[in-house]
Each structure stands twice: as structure tokens, then as C-alpha cells.
Design a protein around this motif. Structure first.
Motif, PDB file in Angstrom:
ATOM      1  N   LYS A 122      40.543 -60.165 -41.835  1.00 30.20           N
ATOM      2  CA  LYS A 122      40.695 -61.392 -42.618  1.00 30.20           C
ATOM      3  C   LYS A 122      41.736 -61.143 -43.690  1.00 30.20           C
ATOM      4  N   GLU A 145      43.605 -60.692 -34.289  1.00 30.77           N
ATOM      5  CA  GLU A 145      43.062 -61.953 -34.781  1.00 30.77           C
ATOM      6  C   GLU A 145      42.931 -61.847 -36.295  1.00 30.77           C
ATOM      7  N   VAL A 147      41.530 -63.901 -39.339  1.00 38.08           N
ATOM      8  CA  VAL A 147      40.644 -65.032 -39.603  1.00 38.08           C
ATOM      9  C   VAL A 147      40.557 -65.270 -41.109  1.00 38.08           C
ATOM     10  N   LYS A 150      35.140 -63.750 -41.977  1.00 41.87           N
ATOM     11  CA  LYS A 150      34.398 -63.187 -40.836  1.00 41.87           C
ATOM     12  C   LYS A 150      33.002 -63.791 -40.813  1.00 41.87           C
ATOM     13  N   ALA A 154      33.378 -67.589 -36.452  1.00 41.20           N
ATOM     14  CA  ALA A 154      34.688 -66.997 -36.149  1.00 41.20           C
ATOM     15  C   ALA A 154      34.565 -66.006 -34.996  1.00 41.20           C
ATOM     16  N   TYR A 155      33.536 -65.162 -35.038  1.00 43.32           N
ATOM     17  CA  TYR A 155      33.344 -64.199 -33.951  1.00 43.32           C
ATOM     18  C   TYR A 155      33.011 -64.907 -32.641  1.00 43.32           C
ATOM     19  N   ASP A 157      34.001 -67.896 -31.708  1.00 39.08           N
ATOM     20  CA  ASP A 157      35.234 -68.500 -31.198  1.00 39.08           C
ATOM     21  C   ASP A 157      36.150 -67.456 -30.548  1.00 39.08           C
TER      22      ASP A 157
END
Length: 177
Positions: A122, A145, A147, A150, A154-155, A157
Motif C-alpha cells: 500500500k 499490486e 492498494v 490492505k 482488497a485481497y 479483489d
């Protein structure tokens, strides 16, 4: 069986916490002439948490929170020159050498020989992408990735996009959260 191993980046693959600790010390020194309150670190943290919905995570948001805190605790007396020093501090943090955690490259090389690896981190997109490049570790990852936070969503997706069931996914990082 594991289908995908994901790694956090900051303070899992490379050191970053020292940058924030040093910046906080420089911030305290900058404000010393203003006789800041003894709970200055707590005020910075509260400002960062309040600003997360606006600026997200990362060095840029950290520096903006330092500037806001400086304006607040000095009653607006902080100078433009001092704010410029905080901005320079942020640029220095962003461009700091990427210092790998001991044996990280060897570990990634060994795992990448048997598993697809993914980097999930992130923070600021440009800064995180730059650190991946400068670290030299990008070649071990099937993807990166970045983001905004977290979260379970998010995980979910990320796994959905990659077609990986939660039971066959492993996340490696320095934070249990």
C-alpha cells in the motif's frame, strides 16, 4: 497446495521504518524553537489517521501531515522556509536507497522457482513502483499490486482477478493485521 504467494514490501522486503523514525526526529528538532507540546508524536499520529481518507498511506501523506501538525502546534508561525525543509525531507525519504532485508533476494529466488509470487503493498503508486524497480526484485514477481489499504475486500479483489481461492493463497509480511 499453495497457488500464489504474495509479499508485502515495506519492512518485509526492504527497510523503511528507519526513514520515518529519522524524519520524526528531524521534525521534532525543526519545531524545538517553538516549544512544541510533549505529546508531539501523538499529535502527528492523530493527524495522519485523520488524513488517511484524503491522502492515503505513504511518504507524501506523512509529509503533508507533518506540515499540518507544524502549522497547528505553532499557531501558524511556522515559516515558509521551515515548510520547505519538510518538503525536502519528503523528497529525501522518497529517493533514499532501497536497503533489502538480509537474505530476501535469495529467498525470493528460491520461492519463485516453485511458486508464482505477487507483491501487494500500500502507499503512493509512483513511489512503490519506483522502489520495486530500484530494489532489483521485480523480476521475481508475476505482478505488483499497489492498494490504497490492505483490507479483506482488497485481497478478495486481487484473488478474484487472479483466479486464486483463499485457501490456496499465502500472504507474507511483517504485520499480522
Amino acid at each position: 497446495m499453495i497457488d500464489l504467494i504474495a509479499f508485502d514490501a515495506d519492512d518485509t522486503l526492504w527497510h523503511t521504518e528507519h526513514l520515518y523514525l529519522d524524519a520524526r526526529e528531524q521534525f521534532r528538532a525543526l519545531l524545538r524553537p517553538y516549544d512544541p507540546p510533549p505529546d508531539l508524536d501523538d499529535i502527528v499520529h492523530e493527524t495522519e489517521m485523520r488524513n488517511l481518507p484524503y491522502y492515503g498511506f505513504g511518504i507524501t501523506s506523512f509529509i503533508l501531515s507533518l506540515i499540518e501538525t507544524a502549522v497547528t502546534v505553532t499557531g501558524g508561525r511556522v515559516t515558509g522556509q521551515e515548510i520547505d525543509r519538510l518538503l525536502a525531507l519528503g523528497r529525501g525519504m522518497i529517493s533514499a536507497d532501497v536497503r533489502l532485508i538480509d537474505e530476501v533476494e535469495e529467498t525470493l529466488a528460491a520461492l519463485a522457482a516453485s511458486y508464482p509470487l505477487l507483491l501487494i503493498t500500500k502507499g503512493d503508486l509512483l513511489h512503490q513502483q519506483d522502489k520495486v524497480v530500484r530494489s532489483g526484485l521485480g523480476r521475481y514477481f508475476a505482478g505488483v499490486e499497489v492498494v490504497s489499504d490492505k483490507t479483506a475486500g482488497a485481497y478478495h479483489d486481487i484473488r478474484a482477478r487472479r483466479g486464486v481461492d483463499a485457501a490456496r493463497f499465502m500472504m507474507v509480511g511483517n504485520s499480522l493485521r
